[in-house]
Design a protein around this motif. Structure first.
Motif, PDB file in Angstrom:
ATOM      1  N   MET A 111     -13.725  35.036 -19.159  1.00  0.00           N
ATOM      2  CA  MET A 111     -14.901  35.828 -18.804  1.00  0.00           C
ATOM      3  C   MET A 111     -14.938  36.123 -17.309  1.00  0.00           C
ATOM      4  O   MET A 111     -14.440  35.353 -16.493  1.00  0.00           O
ATOM      5  N   GLU A 112     -15.582  37.234 -16.961  1.00  0.00           N
ATOM      6  CA  GLU A 112     -15.622  37.702 -15.571  1.00  0.00           C
ATOM      7  C   GLU A 112     -16.193  36.650 -14.627  1.00  0.00           C
ATOM      8  O   GLU A 112     -15.681  36.442 -13.528  1.00  0.00           O
ATOM      9  N   ASP A 113     -17.261  35.963 -15.047  1.00  0.00           N
ATOM     10  CA  ASP A 113     -17.897  34.997 -14.151  1.00  0.00           C
ATOM     11  C   ASP A 113     -17.115  33.693 -14.032  1.00  0.00           C
ATOM     12  O   ASP A 113     -17.481  32.808 -13.269  1.00  0.00           O
ATOM     13  N   GLU A 114     -16.024  33.570 -14.788  1.00  0.00           N
ATOM     14  CA  GLU A 114     -15.179  32.377 -14.708  1.00  0.00           C
ATOM     15  C   GLU A 114     -13.846  32.663 -14.005  1.00  0.00           C
ATOM     16  O   GLU A 114     -12.959  31.819 -13.998  1.00  0.00           O
ATOM     17  N   ARG A 115     -13.746  33.843 -13.391  1.00  0.00           N
ATOM     18  CA  ARG A 115     -12.490  34.236 -12.749  1.00  0.00           C
ATOM     19  C   ARG A 115     -12.555  34.041 -11.231  1.00  0.00           C
ATOM     20  O   ARG A 115     -11.966  34.797 -10.461  1.00  0.00           O
ATOM     21  N   THR A 116     -13.283  33.018 -10.798  1.00  0.00           N
ATOM     22  CA  THR A 116     -13.415  32.734  -9.367  1.00  0.00           C
ATOM     23  C   THR A 116     -12.090  32.235  -8.790  1.00  0.00           C
ATOM     24  O   THR A 116     -11.304  31.568  -9.475  1.00  0.00           O
ATOM     25  N   ALA A 117     -11.866  32.577  -7.535  1.00  0.00           N
ATOM     26  CA  ALA A 117     -10.608  32.209  -6.885  1.00  0.00           C
ATOM     27  C   ALA A 117     -10.788  32.265  -5.381  1.00  0.00           C
ATOM     28  O   ALA A 117     -11.810  32.736  -4.883  1.00  0.00           O
ATOM     29  N   ARG A 118      -9.796  31.779  -4.680  1.00  0.00           N
ATOM     30  CA  ARG A 118      -9.807  31.896  -3.235  1.00  0.00           C
ATOM     31  C   ARG A 118      -8.370  31.995  -2.734  1.00  0.00           C
ATOM     32  O   ARG A 118      -7.445  31.443  -3.349  1.00  0.00           O
ATOM     33  N   PHE A 119      -8.215  32.717  -1.642  1.00  0.00           N
ATOM     34  CA  PHE A 119      -6.985  32.659  -0.876  1.00  0.00           C
ATOM     35  C   PHE A 119      -7.158  31.559   0.157  1.00  0.00           C
ATOM     36  O   PHE A 119      -8.201  31.452   0.795  1.00  0.00           O
ATOM     37  N   ARG A 120      -6.125  30.737   0.316  1.00  0.00           N
ATOM     38  CA  ARG A 120      -6.144  29.674   1.322  1.00  0.00           C
ATOM     39  C   ARG A 120      -4.957  29.847   2.254  1.00  0.00           C
ATOM     40  O   ARG A 120      -3.845  30.141   1.809  1.00  0.00           O
ATOM     41  N   CYS A 121      -5.189  29.684   3.542  1.00  0.00           N
ATOM     42  CA  CYS A 121      -4.125  29.796   4.544  1.00  0.00           C
ATOM     43  C   CYS A 121      -4.177  28.588   5.465  1.00  0.00           C
ATOM     44  O   CYS A 121      -5.244  28.229   5.961  1.00  0.00           O
ATOM     45  N   VAL A 122      -3.037  27.962   5.664  1.00  0.00           N
ATOM     46  CA  VAL A 122      -2.912  26.894   6.660  1.00  0.00           C
ATOM     47  C   VAL A 122      -1.897  27.342   7.707  1.00  0.00           C
ATOM     48  O   VAL A 122      -0.794  27.777   7.373  1.00  0.00           O
ATOM     49  N   LEU A 123      -2.295  27.268   8.968  1.00  0.00           N
ATOM     50  CA  LEU A 123      -1.401  27.577  10.083  1.00  0.00           C
ATOM     51  C   LEU A 123      -0.996  26.286  10.773  1.00  0.00           C
ATOM     52  O   LEU A 123      -1.844  25.430  11.035  1.00  0.00           O
ATOM     53  N   ALA A 124       0.287  26.163  11.038  1.00  0.00           N
ATOM     54  CA  ALA A 124       0.785  25.042  11.846  1.00  0.00           C
ATOM     55  C   ALA A 124       1.392  25.619  13.114  1.00  0.00           C
ATOM     56  O   ALA A 124       2.123  26.610  13.071  1.00  0.00           O
ATOM     57  N   VAL A 125       1.063  25.012  14.250  1.00  0.00           N
ATOM     58  CA  VAL A 125       1.601  25.453  15.537  1.00  0.00           C
ATOM     59  C   VAL A 125       2.426  24.302  16.106  1.00  0.00           C
ATOM     60  O   VAL A 125       1.911  23.201  16.316  1.00  0.00           O
ATOM     61  N   ALA A 126       3.708  24.607  16.334  1.00  0.00           N
ATOM     62  CA  ALA A 126       4.622  23.568  16.819  1.00  0.00           C
ATOM     63  C   ALA A 126       5.329  24.055  18.074  1.00  0.00           C
ATOM     64  O   ALA A 126       5.567  25.254  18.251  1.00  0.00           O
ATOM     65  N   ALA A 127       5.658  23.117  18.930  1.00  0.00           N
ATOM     66  CA  ALA A 127       6.459  23.414  20.120  1.00  0.00           C
ATOM     67  C   ALA A 127       7.237  22.155  20.480  1.00  0.00           C
ATOM     68  O   ALA A 127       6.821  21.048  20.138  1.00  0.00           O
ATOM     69  N   PRO A 128       8.379  22.332  21.164  1.00  0.00           N
ATOM     70  CA  PRO A 128       9.160  21.162  21.563  1.00  0.00           C
ATOM     71  C   PRO A 128       8.311  20.163  22.358  1.00  0.00           C
ATOM     72  O   PRO A 128       7.558  20.550  23.248  1.00  0.00           O
ATOM     73  N   ASN A 129       8.402  18.904  21.975  1.00  0.00           N
ATOM     74  CA  ASN A 129       7.732  17.809  22.686  1.00  0.00           C
ATOM     75  C   ASN A 129       6.208  17.902  22.684  1.00  0.00           C
ATOM     76  O   ASN A 129       5.546  17.385  23.583  1.00  0.00           O
ATOM     77  N   LYS A 130       5.662  18.591  21.705  1.00  0.00           N
ATOM     78  CA  LYS A 130       4.208  18.636  21.568  1.00  0.00           C
ATOM     79  C   LYS A 130       3.816  18.265  20.153  1.00  0.00           C
ATOM     80  O   LYS A 130       4.560  18.482  19.207  1.00  0.00           O
ATOM     81  N   LYS A 131       2.611  17.710  20.008  1.00  0.00           N
ATOM     82  CA  LYS A 131       2.113  17.356  18.680  1.00  0.00           C
ATOM     83  C   LYS A 131       1.729  18.630  17.932  1.00  0.00           C
ATOM     84  O   LYS A 131       1.028  19.497  18.463  1.00  0.00           O
ATOM     85  N   THR A 132       2.205  18.759  16.716  1.00  0.00           N
ATOM     86  CA  THR A 132       1.892  19.928  15.888  1.00  0.00           C
ATOM     87  C   THR A 132       0.419  19.904  15.493  1.00  0.00           C
ATOM     88  O   THR A 132      -0.118  18.859  15.121  1.00  0.00           O
TER      89      THR A 132
END
Length: 201
Positions: A111-132
């Motif tokens: 049913m239409e009211d049961e078709r709930t959803a979400r897009f989820r995005c996780v970003l990770a930022v990394a660099a040499p010698n730094k905590k991600t």
């Protein structure tokens, strides 16, 4: 203009990042620009794990700051599927059309009211010698029973945003950036980004 590397080969994702980061003074480069042959295997079971794996692997290999994104669609009626398998939901080859067809088939009769959803995005930022560091963002919506719109990529044509009365594929890049999971994640990252990148250089 400062450069930032996005650990992706996906042109759609690159465009999303450009829309959001170019106004902040960053030139967005992807693996297509700096390491076209590089492919990091995503072995994590969560978006966060995969984003960290990609960011740290590319940063280590290239010795530069890198942003990696792992994102996907979570459909409540399917127990959170396709989740981390969003890009290859219909099989090994990445096919937006096949993935959409599989979702629509699995939701047939829901049913239409049961078709709930979400897009989820996780970003990770990394660099040499730094905590991600990681940040996340979501976009809530519903899954339609048919495609609407010609813009965007992935599941955008069937992801309906009730507050706008449109699918993500019916929005301009700027409109999408204002509400999307990736846009929300980048806005959560934005405050830390200049200081973080300055320190990483």
């Amino acid at each position: 203009m400062k450069r930032v590397i996005i650990a992706t080969q996906n042109k759609g994702k690159a465009k999303d990042f450009e829309t959001l980061l170019t106004p902040l003074g960053y030139e967005v480069l992807t693996l297509r620009d700096v390491a076209e042959d590089m492919d990091v295997e995503e072995t994590g079971v969560t978006f966060e794990e995969n984003a960290i794996i990609k960011a740290e692997a590319v940063s280590e290999a290239l010795q530069i700051p890198v942003i990696a994104d792992d994102s996907g669609l979570e459909i409540d009626a399917l127990g959170g599927e396709p989740g981390v398998y969003s890009a290859r939901y219909a099989g090994g080859e990445k096919s937006d059309e096949a993935n959409i067809d599989k979702v629509l088939a699995k939701l047939d009769g829901v049913m239409e009211d049961e078709r709930t959803a979400r897009f989820r995005c996780v970003l990770a930022v990394a660099a040499p010698n730094k905590k991600t560091i990681t940040v996340s963002g979501t976009c809530e919506g519903n899954i339609l029973s048919e495609r609407r719109g010609e813009n965007g990529f992935g599941y955008d044509p069937i992801f309906y945003v009730p507050t706008l009365g449109k699918t993500l594929a019916e929005l301009s890049p700027e409109e999408k950036a204002a509400v999307s999971h990736r846009g929300n994640a980048i806005r959560n990252l934005k405050d830390a980004l200049p200081e973080w990148l300055d320190n990483a250089e």
